[in-house]
Design a protein around this motif. Structure first.
Motif, PDB file in Angstrom:
ATOM      1  N   LEU A 109      10.768 -22.370  17.600  1.00 37.59           N
ATOM      2  CA  LEU A 109      12.242 -21.880  17.663  1.00 37.59           C
ATOM      3  C   LEU A 109      12.295 -21.052  16.115  1.00 37.59           C
ATOM      4  O   LEU A 109      11.493 -21.851  15.304  1.00 37.59           O
ATOM      5  CB  LEU A 109      12.798 -22.755  17.492  1.00 37.59           C
ATOM      6  N   GLN A 110      13.006 -20.126  16.710  1.00 36.95           N
ATOM      7  CA  GLN A 110      13.302 -19.021  15.751  1.00 36.95           C
ATOM      8  C   GLN A 110      14.124 -19.774  14.338  1.00 36.95           C
ATOM      9  O   GLN A 110      15.214 -20.048  14.378  1.00 36.95           O
ATOM     10  CB  GLN A 110      14.058 -17.623  16.750  1.00 36.95           C
ATOM     11  N   GLY A 111      13.177 -19.530  13.011  1.00 35.79           N
ATOM     12  CA  GLY A 111      14.242 -19.907  11.735  1.00 35.79           C
ATOM     13  C   GLY A 111      13.808 -20.960  11.671  1.00 35.79           C
ATOM     14  O   GLY A 111      14.264 -21.802  10.566  1.00 35.79           O
ATOM     15  N   LEU A 112      13.035 -22.067  12.284  1.00 43.92           N
ATOM     16  CA  LEU A 112      12.767 -23.277  12.339  1.00 43.92           C
ATOM     17  C   LEU A 112      11.072 -23.796  12.371  1.00 43.92           C
ATOM     18  O   LEU A 112      10.303 -24.564  11.580  1.00 43.92           O
ATOM     19  CB  LEU A 112      13.153 -24.706  13.371  1.00 43.92           C
ATOM     20  N   GLY A 113      10.274 -22.723  13.587  1.00 43.05           N
ATOM     21  CA  GLY A 113       9.550 -23.243  13.305  1.00 43.05           C
ATOM     22  C   GLY A 113       9.124 -23.612  14.353  1.00 43.05           C
ATOM     23  O   GLY A 113       9.774 -24.299  15.722  1.00 43.05           O
ATOM     24  N   ASP A 114       7.293 -24.667  14.542  1.00 40.53           N
ATOM     25  CA  ASP A 114       7.352 -24.938  15.042  1.00 40.53           C
ATOM     26  C   ASP A 114       7.855 -27.038  15.079  1.00 40.53           C
ATOM     27  O   ASP A 114       7.789 -26.953  13.937  1.00 40.53           O
ATOM     28  CB  ASP A 114       5.985 -25.436  15.014  1.00 40.53           C
ATOM     29  N   VAL A 115       8.802 -27.448  15.615  1.00 41.51           N
ATOM     30  CA  VAL A 115       9.483 -28.068  16.186  1.00 41.51           C
ATOM     31  C   VAL A 115       9.371 -29.779  16.930  1.00 41.51           C
ATOM     32  O   VAL A 115       9.098 -28.990  17.667  1.00 41.51           O
ATOM     33  CB  VAL A 115      11.082 -28.701  15.767  1.00 41.51           C
ATOM     34  N   THR A 116       9.870 -30.994  16.533  1.00 41.35           N
ATOM     35  CA  THR A 116       9.871 -32.155  17.807  1.00 41.35           C
ATOM     36  C   THR A 116      11.400 -32.029  18.069  1.00 41.35           C
ATOM     37  O   THR A 116      11.844 -32.134  16.653  1.00 41.35           O
ATOM     38  CB  THR A 116       9.122 -32.660  17.738  1.00 41.35           C
ATOM     39  N   ALA A 117      11.358 -31.678  19.720  1.00 34.85           N
ATOM     40  CA  ALA A 117      13.250 -31.456  19.164  1.00 34.85           C
ATOM     41  C   ALA A 117      13.710 -32.869  20.271  1.00 34.85           C
ATOM     42  O   ALA A 117      12.468 -33.321  21.815  1.00 34.85           O
ATOM     43  CB  ALA A 117      14.006 -29.866  20.334  1.00 34.85           C
ATOM     44  N   VAL A 118      14.334 -34.112  19.691  1.00 34.16           N
ATOM     45  CA  VAL A 118      14.280 -35.052  19.873  1.00 34.16           C
ATOM     46  C   VAL A 118      16.254 -35.337  20.845  1.00 34.16           C
ATOM     47  O   VAL A 118      16.753 -34.769  20.266  1.00 34.16           O
ATOM     48  CB  VAL A 118      14.918 -36.615  19.629  1.00 34.16           C
ATOM     49  N   TYR A 119      16.301 -35.388  22.379  1.00 37.15           N
ATOM     50  CA  TYR A 119      17.393 -35.068  23.453  1.00 37.15           C
ATOM     51  C   TYR A 119      18.142 -36.047  23.504  1.00 37.15           C
ATOM     52  O   TYR A 119      17.338 -36.606  23.765  1.00 37.15           O
ATOM     53  CB  TYR A 119      17.270 -34.236  24.503  1.00 37.15           C
ATOM     54  N   LYS A 120      18.856 -36.365  23.637  1.00 38.39           N
ATOM     55  CA  LYS A 120      20.216 -37.391  23.514  1.00 38.39           C
ATOM     56  C   LYS A 120      20.888 -36.251  24.679  1.00 38.39           C
ATOM     57  O   LYS A 120      22.368 -36.202  24.061  1.00 38.39           O
ATOM     58  CB  LYS A 120      20.396 -38.635  22.758  1.00 38.39           C
ATOM     59  N   PHE A 121      21.019 -36.693  25.778  1.00 33.00           N
ATOM     60  CA  PHE A 121      22.811 -36.100  26.564  1.00 33.00           C
ATOM     61  C   PHE A 121      23.439 -37.171  28.022  1.00 33.00           C
ATOM     62  O   PHE A 121      22.091 -37.884  27.670  1.00 33.00           O
ATOM     63  CB  PHE A 121      22.161 -34.572  26.699  1.00 33.00           C
ATOM     64  N   LYS A 122      24.420 -36.912  27.916  1.00 33.09           N
ATOM     65  CA  LYS A 122      25.262 -37.267  29.152  1.00 33.09           C
ATOM     66  C   LYS A 122      25.894 -36.306  30.140  1.00 33.09           C
ATOM     67  O   LYS A 122      25.496 -35.170  29.745  1.00 33.09           O
ATOM     68  CB  LYS A 122      26.609 -38.673  28.450  1.00 33.09           C
ATOM     69  N   GLY A 123      25.417 -36.646  31.034  1.00 36.75           N
ATOM     70  CA  GLY A 123      25.593 -35.977  32.157  1.00 36.75           C
ATOM     71  C   GLY A 123      26.108 -35.931  33.930  1.00 36.75           C
ATOM     72  O   GLY A 123      25.655 -38.011  33.473  1.00 36.75           O
ATOM     73  N   PHE A 124      26.305 -35.261  34.584  1.00 37.23           N
ATOM     74  CA  PHE A 124      26.427 -36.293  36.304  1.00 37.23           C
ATOM     75  C   PHE A 124      25.657 -35.333  36.480  1.00 37.23           C
ATOM     76  O   PHE A 124      25.415 -34.032  36.892  1.00 37.23           O
ATOM     77  CB  PHE A 124      27.793 -36.116  36.180  1.00 37.23           C
ATOM     78  N   LEU A 125      24.878 -35.742  38.265  1.00 36.46           N
ATOM     79  CA  LEU A 125      24.012 -35.375  39.103  1.00 36.46           C
ATOM     80  C   LEU A 125      24.839 -34.679  39.804  1.00 36.46           C
ATOM     81  O   LEU A 125      25.802 -35.671  40.020  1.00 36.46           O
ATOM     82  CB  LEU A 125      23.680 -36.217  39.145  1.00 36.46           C
ATOM     83  N   THR A 126      24.248 -33.606  40.494  1.00 39.79           N
ATOM     84  CA  THR A 126      25.324 -32.968  41.872  1.00 39.79           C
ATOM     85  C   THR A 126      23.919 -32.488  42.248  1.00 39.79           C
ATOM     86  O   THR A 126      22.956 -32.833  42.316  1.00 39.79           O
ATOM     87  CB  THR A 126      26.010 -32.092  41.637  1.00 39.79           C
TER      88      THR A 126
END
Length: 129
Positions: A109-126
């Motif tokens: 990522l620009q500004g952070l460099g090499d990272v591990t991004a850990v996602y937690k998300f909620k949503g609904f399927l269509t």
């Protein structure tokens, strides 16, 4: 004449290169484990459009609309670098088809460099089936 043809080829290649790159812009590919509100679990890979907070499941014709997320960015030593959150204001009990998902991806990522991004998300399927 040859110079004009070469310039035209360079222009066409440049335009095609730009056009083919645009669909990938702001897209995040996240392998994720998910759980539905009724306790069913599944794994899938989402291609999420970061700007629109929507995406599609790569193994079906379904889509997801993200209602909230938290993304934490870690360096290669496991140090937390930054966190990003989003909440659309949708009350979780206002829909009975909310899925909770989590996943992680290594990226640069620009500004952070090499990272591990850990996602937690909620949503609904269509489309809702």
């Amino acid at each position: 004449m040859l110079t004009a043809v070469l310039i035209l080829i360079l222009v066409i290649v440049g335009v095609l290169g730009t056009a083919t790159a645009e669909p990938k812009k702001n897209q995040i590919v996240v392998p994720a484990s998910c759980t539905t509100t009724d306790g069913q679990s599944f794994t899938t890979t989402f291609v999420i459009n970061a700007m629109a907070k929507t995406g599609h499941l790569t193994d079906s014709t379904g889509n997801i609309v993200i209602t909230s997320y938290t993304v934490s960015y870690y360096d290669d030593q496991g140090k937390l670098l930054d966190t990003d959150t989003f909440n659309s204001g949708t009350k979780l009990n206002s829909r009975d088809d909310i899925v909770s998902c989590s996943g992680q991806v290594d990226t640069t990522l620009q500004g952070l460099g090499d990272v591990t991004a850990v996602y937690k998300f909620k949503g609904f399927l269509t489309p809702a089936g």
